[in-house]
Write a protein that holds these residues in place. Sequence first.
Motif, PDB file in Angstrom:
ATOM      1  N   ASN A   1      -0.911  -2.793   9.960  1.00 27.46           N
ATOM      2  CA  ASN A   1       0.023  -1.811   9.707  1.00 27.46           C
ATOM      3  C   ASN A   1       0.164  -0.841  10.983  1.00 27.46           C
ATOM      4  O   ASN A   1       1.219  -0.316  11.294  1.00 27.46           O
ATOM      5  N   ASP A   2      -0.850  -0.802  11.477  1.00 24.93           N
ATOM      6  CA  ASP A   2      -0.922   0.181  12.799  1.00 24.93           C
ATOM      7  C   ASP A   2      -0.143  -0.160  13.976  1.00 24.93           C
ATOM      8  O   ASP A   2       0.289   0.536  14.953  1.00 24.93           O
ATOM      9  N   PHE A   3       0.377  -1.618  13.874  1.00 28.63           N
ATOM     10  CA  PHE A   3       1.443  -2.011  14.924  1.00 28.63           C
ATOM     11  C   PHE A   3       2.731  -1.944  14.666  1.00 28.63           C
ATOM     12  O   PHE A   3       3.830  -2.435  15.118  1.00 28.63           O
ATOM     13  N   ASN A   4       2.758  -1.214  13.304  1.00 27.82           N
ATOM     14  CA  ASN A   4       4.155  -1.026  12.841  1.00 27.82           C
ATOM     15  C   ASN A   4       5.027  -0.337  13.773  1.00 27.82           C
ATOM     16  O   ASN A   4       4.824   0.714  14.306  1.00 27.82           O
ATOM     17  N   LYS A   5       6.350  -0.866  14.208  1.00 29.28           N
ATOM     18  CA  LYS A   5       7.064  -0.368  15.132  1.00 29.28           C
ATOM     19  C   LYS A   5       7.775   0.991  14.807  1.00 29.28           C
ATOM     20  O   LYS A   5       7.848   1.522  15.933  1.00 29.28           O
ATOM     21  N   GLU A   6       7.776   1.429  13.894  1.00 28.89           N
ATOM     22  CA  GLU A   6       8.534   2.953  13.656  1.00 28.89           C
ATOM     23  C   GLU A   6       7.473   4.232  13.887  1.00 28.89           C
ATOM     24  O   GLU A   6       7.486   4.789  14.770  1.00 28.89           O
ATOM     25  N   ASN A   7       6.275   4.071  12.878  1.00 30.78           N
ATOM     26  CA  ASN A   7       5.312   5.097  13.160  1.00 30.78           C
ATOM     27  C   ASN A   7       3.901   4.678  13.214  1.00 30.78           C
ATOM     28  O   ASN A   7       3.021   5.298  12.935  1.00 30.78           O
ATOM     29  N   GLY A   8       3.739   3.486  13.648  1.00 27.40           N
ATOM     30  CA  GLY A   8       2.172   2.782  13.541  1.00 27.40           C
ATOM     31  C   GLY A   8       1.494   3.624  14.755  1.00 27.40           C
ATOM     32  O   GLY A   8       1.974   4.005  15.752  1.00 27.40           O
ATOM     33  N   LYS A   9       0.172   3.634  14.632  1.00 28.82           N
ATOM     34  CA  LYS A   9      -0.664   4.186  15.718  1.00 28.82           C
ATOM     35  C   LYS A   9      -0.558   3.541  17.176  1.00 28.82           C
ATOM     36  O   LYS A   9      -0.548   4.098  18.187  1.00 28.82           O
ATOM     37  N   TYR A  10      -0.297   2.265  16.809  1.00 20.76           N
ATOM     38  CA  TYR A  10      -0.142   1.269  18.125  1.00 20.76           C
ATOM     39  C   TYR A  10       1.069   0.766  18.161  1.00 20.76           C
ATOM     40  O   TYR A  10       1.433  -0.239  18.487  1.00 20.76           O
ATOM     41  N   LYS A  11       2.208   1.753  17.918  1.00 22.31           N
ATOM     42  CA  LYS A  11       3.684   1.074  17.815  1.00 22.31           C
ATOM     43  C   LYS A  11       4.138   0.842  19.041  1.00 22.31           C
ATOM     44  O   LYS A  11       4.816  -0.385  19.009  1.00 22.31           O
ATOM     45  N   ASP A  12       3.350   1.107  20.252  1.00 25.41           N
ATOM     46  CA  ASP A  12       3.710   0.651  21.587  1.00 25.41           C
ATOM     47  C   ASP A  12       3.072  -0.637  21.963  1.00 25.41           C
ATOM     48  O   ASP A  12       3.622  -1.212  23.022  1.00 25.41           O
TER      49      ASP A  12
END
Lengths: 356, 332, 332, 502
Positions: free
Chosen positions: A268-279
């Motif tokens: 979930n942290d790779f979630n492109k909108e607001n994830g912690k690791y979205k980048d």
Amino acid sequence: PTPSDGAAPPAEPKSESAPAENGNAADGAYIAVISKGFQHQFWQVVKKGAEQAAKDLNVTITFDGPPTESDIAIQVDMLKAAMDKGPAAICLAALDTESVKEQLNDCKNKGIPVVGFDSGVPNAPEGSIYATASTDNYAAASLAAEQLFANADFKAKFDAATPEKPIAIGVLSQDATSESLIKRTSGFIDKMIVLAGEENVKVVGHDSYKKDAAKAKVVITVNVPATTAAADMKTGAEALLSIENLVAVYGSNENGAGGILAASNDGNDFNKENGKYKDMIALGFDAGKTQRVAVENGWFLGSVTQDPYQIGYKAVALAVDAINGKSVENKIIDTGAKWYNAEALKDPAISELVYE
Amino acid sequence: MQTIKQKEKVHVDFQKMLAPAALVILYIFFSIFGKNFFSGSTLVSIMDSTYYVGFMAFGITFVIITGGIDLSIGTNMMMSALIGGYVYNSGVNIWVCLVLIIAISTVVGCINGSLISRLKLPPFIATLGMMMMTQGFGSIITKVQTQRFPSAFDADGGYKAIFYKTPSTPLFKTGFPSGIVYMGIFFVVALFLLNNTRFGRYTYAIGSNEESVRLSGVNVIKWKTLVYTVCGFFCGLSAIVYASTYTTIIPGTGNGLEMNAIAAVIIGGTSMSGGVGTMSGTLIGAFLMSVLKNGLMSMGLQGHYQTFFTGLVVILAVLLDIYRNKKAAEVK
Amino acid sequence: MQTIKQKEKVHVDFQKMLAPAALVILYIFFSIFGKNFFSGSTLVSIMDSTYYVGFMAFGITFVIITGGIDLSIGTNMMMSALIGGYVYNSGVNIWVCLVLIIAISTVVGCINGSLISRLKLPPFIATLGMMMMTQGFGSIITKVQTQRFPSAFDADGGYKAIFYKTPSTPLFKTGFPSGIVYMGIFFVVALFLLNNTRFGRYTYAIGSNEESVRLSGVNVIKWKTLVYTVCGFFCGLSAIVYASTYTTIIPGTGNGLEMNAIAAVIIGGTSMSGGVGTMSGTLIGAFLMSVLKNGLMSMGLQGHYQTFFTGLVVILAVLLDIYRNKKAAEVK
Amino acid sequence: MSANTNSDDCVVLKMIDIDKRFQGVHALKKCCFELKKGEVHALVGENGAGKSTLMKVLTGIYQADEGKILYNGEEVCFKNPKEAQEAGISIVHQELNLMNHLTAAQNIFIGRESKGFLLKDSVINQKTQQLFDQLKLSIQPTDKVGGLTVGKQQMVEISKAISFRSSVLVLDEPTAALTDAEITELFKTMNDLREKGVTMVYISHRMDEIMEIADRITVMRDGEYITTLDAKSTTLDEIINAMVGRTIYLEPKMVSSVAPDAPVVLEVRNLESKEVKEVSFKLHKGEILGLAGLMGAGRTETARLIFGADPRKGGEILKNGVPVDIKTPQDAVKAGIGYLSEDRKRFGLSAGLSIADNIVLTCLEDFSHFGIINKEKVKKEAEKYVEKINIKTPSISQLVRKLSGGNQQKVIIAKWLIKNCDVLIFDEPTRGIDVGAKSEIYKLMNELAAEGKSIIMISSELQEVLRMSDRIACMCEGRLTKILDIQTASQELIMKYATSRT
Ligand SMILES: Nc1ncnc2c1ncn2[C@@H]1O[C@H](COP(=O)(O)OP(=O)(O)OP(=O)(O)O)[C@@H](O)[C@H]1O
Ligand SMILES: Nc1ncnc2c1ncn2[C@@H]1O[C@H](COP(=O)(O)OP(=O)(O)OP(=O)(O)O)[C@@H](O)[C@H]1O
Ligand SMILES: [Mg+2]
Ligand SMILES: [Mg+2]
């Protein structure tokens, strides 16, 4: 041969070459299948394939494997016990070839054909292996590197990177001892080096893969956790994710991808909108439910899948061929690997390969 | 007086017979119900898988008789094999490496012994720490690389003929299992050490009452250090047979093996509280575990059944022992 | 008299301060020398990797204070999680499964306790057997299939918000680490049990002199069984947090974890010979190991260094303890 | 005495035909015992006579195989100590039975903390304080028991038994570790309790105490009831005769048997440690030097310093005039010094080994070549010593655990005889040993001295010291206060120097 065309078990084209009616010698024969593991979904699908083949070809099999992929002694003892039972053939995915060389030799002397599968039995003594049904791990892993390099976000960051401000890529590898994992790690790294240019890539972290470059724009860090336990895999992934300027992370098998998932709130942290690791871009290898969901949701860029069902099926089919005294032209049968992402999963042909 | 003595003798004999009897019964059971269990090749497999556990079990028998414990035997064994393999792969003669293996594991045993006897660390803690340290150290030295010993077909593979299996001979088609000779010799050595030497006598005495031995003017620190050192030495023997049998040594492994060796010792009737135990019991315990392992596999039961049943046997063996002693006490 | 008493007080305070001090020093050390160690996310990682070891360590603290040992905690924890996952995957409500997990591990603890207190098996042997049995049994039940718990975004994933991490909130972008609350609550429960109840008093008393407790008319069998049962219960709590944190449970694993929990307890100053120990020491020991683990990683040292240094810390902690006590005795 | 005024109708407790067997030992044979309300009833007999066993049967620790117990006229059978306690019978055990890591109060109220699950330590601390005040003890309820002296620990045990407010109180050798002051205080308390109508059973090997405190005396021998005597109208000889059924070696020593010019074998100068201060003395060839003092005077510690069992802070040890550097027991043994510790079970024997193995433990090197033991030689020598000092055993391969206390002590003596040490330190050689075995050990010590061995004998029994020693060194609070010649020594003098605190 593409792996997807044989996904549906009964329609397996290769099985035509070993129909039950002209293979009397194999009828009811006992084949011992010894895998590298047992617990992961991957092996369960291999087992399913093997069992289906046994049913189709009218043989009996036992499927066994050591508790972890570092239990060499246990696998050797299993192989010996299997040989003692007097099987018509053995299918083997060796944890390490050296450790089973003598048993292979004994098999040869006793006339028990051995079929390799999964990573097979690389560098086995001449003539001891009838054939191998396996994935070309090195090629499969390079698929992931190609996909990463083709990604627009990554490309932009790569172009912007300088030797003073390099970008980082993390690789989580379950261990640095088994052949297939070494292939999957080095396949990825080597392809990355080819694509990015040798002078631009530096590899740190684990001694096996170390490579220096004076003016590297890309630093690849390989992390091998203390044990293959989930907790240590997670800690390893966290160590990678905390690297400065990390743009991508790759887990080189189901357990490696699992470590990244555990460290990122199931992806979930790779979630492109607001994830912690979205980048950041995450890539995996193999499948499994959590990983599949992460790919479906676009949290993972994608993953490489093998075709475990075919691996199991073809291993047993080859063993039957061997019992029947057939000769094979090609000693290595590639069971194929495919890149899959959210888009590709909509294709049933690919979706079927990605076990849960 | 006479009658009491006789009864005691019967009791002791019964006690001594129980473990061998269990071994024979298990073997017969699996011969009937297992697939192809009753065969020479299975017997060789049973022996093969006993070797390395057996050596560790011999070593730790001394330690357990003193009332101590050594949790580091498994990782010590693996670390010595790893370093030995590492040195071999960097071009050193194989025989030198085998000697090195024994030297390393003996030194680790000696460190354990010093921590325990000189610095007064509890054995459980000292060897728990050493277990972690040896496991880590093996990985550090080898840079987490798998180490491979020469296999039988390699130029240097000759050592296997001594420690594991000879090349094919007319009588033994798959080679004579020379490992059993190697183990046999060191079993006799261990037996002799325990029963006929001062070392063995002090081992029992320390296990029975350490302070009384010290106050008898015996250098307990020295002898106790020696007990752990001997245990380390046997780990080295185990490492050699492991390398011969399995060729490949993986870093980061070895923990958990100590529990198998301890289980063999316990099944063999040695008491964890010290002062009591025999070497032959340990030998039988080790074989019993191998028979169980190979037997269950021959019945088509996978590895985890073996784990389960080994646990059950450990508990039953000691329960039986307690029950038997109670019974014997009542009869008297 | 007065001066002696005061000195003793200073000594006790010093003793109590040492482990926390070591924790703080290590944390500062890694913050300076580690890469990106001093950050909220690393702190959360540290906590995450403490949870499951912590719960086991809380449980086994009771056991070790009675002078016993429980080698089965790791495999018990895994087996409960496995069976819980198996039942969940066959369609049962997740909350029922979580309760089942606790029930199973508590029963295993109770069996351990009965074997030890009622049938008089030595704790090491009873729990060694149980370790093997639980490991095997988990595999047998699940047919050696990996079990998966629902992940955070699954319909049933809500339980994670309680035991591991909440969904993203404005303040905590990656979710609030609720696991620390869960652990905190049960730390207080364990602390209270140990210090303020008859159960805790008997735990210390049994560790100090079991026979005397028995002769005082206390039902030692009952209370000792209860100690192991409570330990089993904490394994169940550990299994839940493990399932929440790592989602995937692999059969055949879990052995070796007990040594981490025991190491935490030892680092926390609890004596293996019984009668002495604190719950807060255990908590600090567990955190110290996690800091070491994450810290070494942040310094670019890979996993095997962590194994090595944990071993070293275990030995040093106890050596320091021995040296300190000796020093204190001289001062007195 | 209140006990005697209304005699017959006040029987509180009657044990009738109690039979109890242990593995091979018939510990009680149709044994009877009777208690009257408010009396102090002494129970005497040799070691192993079955005194403790009888009391353990009474208090529910063991169950009798046969026989019955009548308590206040009703038949009872306690299944565990708790039931006995609830019925009003409590016991102070012969062996210390405390939880060292717990406080005094926690020890005393173990199992009785509170009704519920939660603890209230303040309550038990207060109750304990009251108890200690009543017994005039300078112990804090919150003191950890492990940090108390042995005497104080014993007093905690006694306080615990008293705290039950039982109507029957059993004291099994309570004074073995008490100082005289503490014994006096204990007897005062016992008298108080007697006034309140508490019935007490008092077990001791010290006859003078028994004569002082007891109203009636029951004698046991070999698990059998022998007789019950009235304390006021019996003599010591009568009791001892009933106990052993034979006369014993009782001649006190009047003059030193050491030649005036006998050479000095051992000399210590200014021994120093935590517990010992500036101890110096000389030991001559063939001499028995008695070391007298109260419990905790530092005698054991002095012996352990000489033997190298504990670290020494200062001082010198000379053997035959030559300084020897003794740091460990093996140094001492090398110098020809042997030490028989006061606690057989903990320090003296490897109970799980055979008699032969124990005997040769001190000099195994003499029985082995290149580390290999000559088992034949061991057997021969061990048998020689078993015969020489008359150890009663079916064979030399008997486990020491199975021997009686006196025979165990002889095994330890044999252990040092075989080593042929010329200085032997006997620490409480007769503690907990019955009168018969005692006299044999005395005889042995005299023989050794006559052979030219020198002996230091530590003993808390003044009569024993006076009977055996050629000279007597008195210790108090770690200092050697006086060395007395046997001609001049008397109980009063020894006590004077044993209590001359600085
Ligand atoms: N638990 C036991 N198991 C076996 N034998 C026992 C046990 N307890 C006592 N005995 C034996 O029973 C007999 C009586 O022992 P007991 O302790 O009652 O003697 P005692 O009169 O109290 O002696 P002492 O003066 O030494 O305390 C002895 O022979 C002893 O060895
Ligand atoms: N192991 C110990 N730890 C702490 N204090 C001790 C220890 N042993 C003895 N002491 C204390 O040292 C002092 C001297 O004891 P020591 O045993 O030498 O006296 P003793 O005259 O031999 O008396 P006893 O008759 O009790 O043996 C006492 O105050 C005792 O409480
Ligand atoms: Mg007694
Ligand atoms: Mg003394």
